[in-house]
Design a protein around this motif. Structure first.
Motif, PDB file in Angstrom:
ATOM      1  N   LEU A 161       0.862  -1.184   0.000  1.00 48.38           N
ATOM      2  CA  LEU A 161       0.000   0.000   0.000  1.00 48.38           C
ATOM      3  C   LEU A 161       0.897   1.233   0.000  1.00 48.38           C
ATOM      4  O   LEU A 161       1.325   1.694   1.056  1.00 48.38           O
ATOM      5  CB  LEU A 161      -0.883   0.032   1.247  1.00 48.38           C
ATOM      6  CG  LEU A 161      -2.187  -0.716   1.174  1.00 48.38           C
ATOM      7  CD1 LEU A 161      -2.006  -2.117   1.698  1.00 48.38           C
ATOM      8  CD2 LEU A 161      -3.235   0.012   1.948  1.00 48.38           C
ATOM      9  N   SER A 162       1.176   1.762  -1.178  1.00 49.82           N
ATOM     10  CA  SER A 162       2.031   2.952  -1.254  1.00 49.82           C
ATOM     11  C   SER A 162       1.199   4.224  -1.157  1.00 49.82           C
ATOM     12  O   SER A 162       1.694   5.304  -1.454  1.00 49.82           O
ATOM     13  CB  SER A 162       2.852   2.930  -2.547  1.00 49.82           C
ATOM     14  OG  SER A 162       2.009   2.861  -3.673  1.00 49.82           O
ATOM     15  N   CYS A 163      -0.046   4.092  -0.728  1.00 46.73           N
ATOM     16  CA  CYS A 163      -0.980   5.222  -0.695  1.00 46.73           C
ATOM     17  C   CYS A 163      -1.535   5.502   0.707  1.00 46.73           C
ATOM     18  O   CYS A 163      -2.602   6.090   0.842  1.00 46.73           O
ATOM     19  CB  CYS A 163      -2.134   4.942  -1.652  1.00 46.73           C
ATOM     20  SG  CYS A 163      -2.982   3.382  -1.299  1.00 46.73           S
ATOM     21  N   LEU A 164      -0.823   5.108   1.760  1.00 43.45           N
ATOM     22  CA  LEU A 164      -1.352   5.322   3.111  1.00 43.45           C
ATOM     23  C   LEU A 164      -1.525   6.808   3.440  1.00 43.45           C
ATOM     24  O   LEU A 164      -2.501   7.197   4.084  1.00 43.45           O
ATOM     25  CB  LEU A 164      -0.468   4.645   4.152  1.00 43.45           C
ATOM     26  CG  LEU A 164      -0.526   3.124   4.199  1.00 43.45           C
ATOM     27  CD1 LEU A 164       0.427   2.582   5.254  1.00 43.45           C
ATOM     28  CD2 LEU A 164      -1.935   2.637   4.443  1.00 43.45           C
ATOM     29  N   SER A 165      -0.602   7.648   3.002  1.00 42.22           N
ATOM     30  CA  SER A 165      -0.727   9.086   3.274  1.00 42.22           C
ATOM     31  C   SER A 165      -1.964   9.662   2.584  1.00 42.22           C
ATOM     32  O   SER A 165      -2.683  10.482   3.166  1.00 42.22           O
ATOM     33  CB  SER A 165       0.520   9.842   2.801  1.00 42.22           C
ATOM     34  OG  SER A 165       1.632   9.490   3.587  1.00 42.22           O
ATOM     35  N   GLU A 166      -2.221   9.222   1.362  1.00 42.58           N
ATOM     36  CA  GLU A 166      -3.399   9.699   0.637  1.00 42.58           C
ATOM     37  C   GLU A 166      -4.687   9.230   1.323  1.00 42.58           C
ATOM     38  O   GLU A 166      -5.635   9.998   1.477  1.00 42.58           O
ATOM     39  CB  GLU A 166      -3.367   9.204  -0.821  1.00 42.58           C
ATOM     40  CG  GLU A 166      -2.253   9.805  -1.650  1.00 42.58           C
ATOM     41  CD  GLU A 166      -0.985   8.963  -1.659  1.00 42.58           C
ATOM     42  OE1 GLU A 166      -0.659   8.312  -0.639  1.00 42.58           O
ATOM     43  OE2 GLU A 166      -0.296   8.969  -2.699  1.00 42.58           O
ATOM     44  N   LEU A 167      -4.705   7.962   1.728  1.00 42.71           N
ATOM     45  CA  LEU A 167      -5.901   7.447   2.413  1.00 42.71           C
ATOM     46  C   LEU A 167      -6.123   8.156   3.753  1.00 42.71           C
ATOM     47  O   LEU A 167      -7.256   8.406   4.146  1.00 42.71           O
ATOM     48  CB  LEU A 167      -5.793   5.932   2.613  1.00 42.71           C
ATOM     49  CG  LEU A 167      -5.888   5.088   1.336  1.00 42.71           C
ATOM     50  CD1 LEU A 167      -5.619   3.622   1.642  1.00 42.71           C
ATOM     51  CD2 LEU A 167      -7.245   5.265   0.671  1.00 42.71           C
TER      52      LEU A 167
END
Length: 193
Positions: free
Chosen positions: A94-100
Motif C-alpha cells: 500500500l504505497s498510498c497510506l498518506s493519501e488514504l
C-alpha cells in the motif's frame, strides 16, 4: 528481504520516505520473488518499477496500465478487492497510506488496516505500507506505525540509499539484506503515457 530470528519473520513493514521512485524500488527488493498486489494512488511509477513482474496493480479511479480501479473514498471496496485477489504467500503493498489518511480519519484508516492485515496474514502473506514523510502529522505516523512489526526510513548515506530501522519490536534481530546502492533501472521517456 528482512527477517528476524523467530520462525515467522517480519510480515508487517512500514516504509517512510520522501523519495517516490527510490522508495518503490526499495519496497520491491523487500518482497523478493513474492507475487505482488500493489495499491497506489497513481499506477505510473508502480508500472515502471514492476517491469514484467507478476503483479496486480490497483489504482485510484483509473484503469491505466491494466490496473484495477478502486474508489479511494470507499475503504470497504479496497478491502474487498484485495481480499478477492490475495493469494497464499503474496505481498500486499500500500504505497498510498498518506493519501488514504488525508481522505479518511485516522480512526477509519486504523480500523481498515486492522482488517486488511488480518486477511493478509490468514493467507500467509506480508504487508508493506508506505507513508510520505511530512504528509501527515507525527502523531498519526506514530499511531499507524504501531500496527507494523518494523518501521523503516529510506535515507541517503554517503550518496547511497539505504533502508534504516526507525522502530521495531526487536531491533537487534532485524537483518537488512541490502545496503548496496539502489540503482534506478527505470527508463523514463519524454513522452508521457
Amino acid at each position: 528481504m528482512i527477517s528476524s530470528d523467530d520462525d515467522k519473520g517480519i510480515t508487517r513493514i512500514l516504509v517512510v520516505s520522501k523519495l517516490g521512485l527510490e522508495a518503490y524500488l526499495a519496497i520491491l527488493k523487500l518482497v523478493e520473488n513474492k507475487e505482488v498486489l500493489w495499491i497506489s494512488s497513481n499506477p505510473y511509477l508502480v508500472h515502471k518499477v514492476l517491469e514484467g513482474r507478476r503483479a496486480k496493480i490497483f489504482s485510484f479511479n483509473t484503469r491505466r496500465f491494466n490496473s484495477v480501479s478502486v474508489n479511494p473514498s470507499n475503504l470497504q471496496e479496497i478491502l474487498l478487492q484485495i481480499s478477492r485477489n490475495i493469494k497464499p504467500n503474496c505481498a500486499v503493498i500500500l504505497s498510498c497510506l498518506s493519501e488514504l489518511l488525508a481522505i479518511h480519519s485516522l480512526n477509519r484508516l486504523y480500523s481498515f488496516l486492522l482488517h486488511l492485515i488480518s486477511s493478509i496474514e490468514e493467507k500467509g502473506g506480508i504487508i508493506i505500507g508506505m507513508l510520505i514523510e511530512g504528509a501527515q502529522n507525527r502523531s498519526e505516523e506514530i499511531l499507524i506505525s504501531t500496527l507494523f512489526d518494523t518501521t523503516l526510513k529510506l535515507q541517503r548515506r554517503n550518496n547511497e540509499l539505504v533502508l534504516a530501522p526507525l522502530t521495531s519490536l526487536d531491533k537487534k534481530n532485524i537483518k537488512l539484506r541490502f545496503l548496496e546502492p539502489l540503482t534506478n533501472k527505470v527508463n523514463f521517456s519524454t513522452t508521457l503515457p
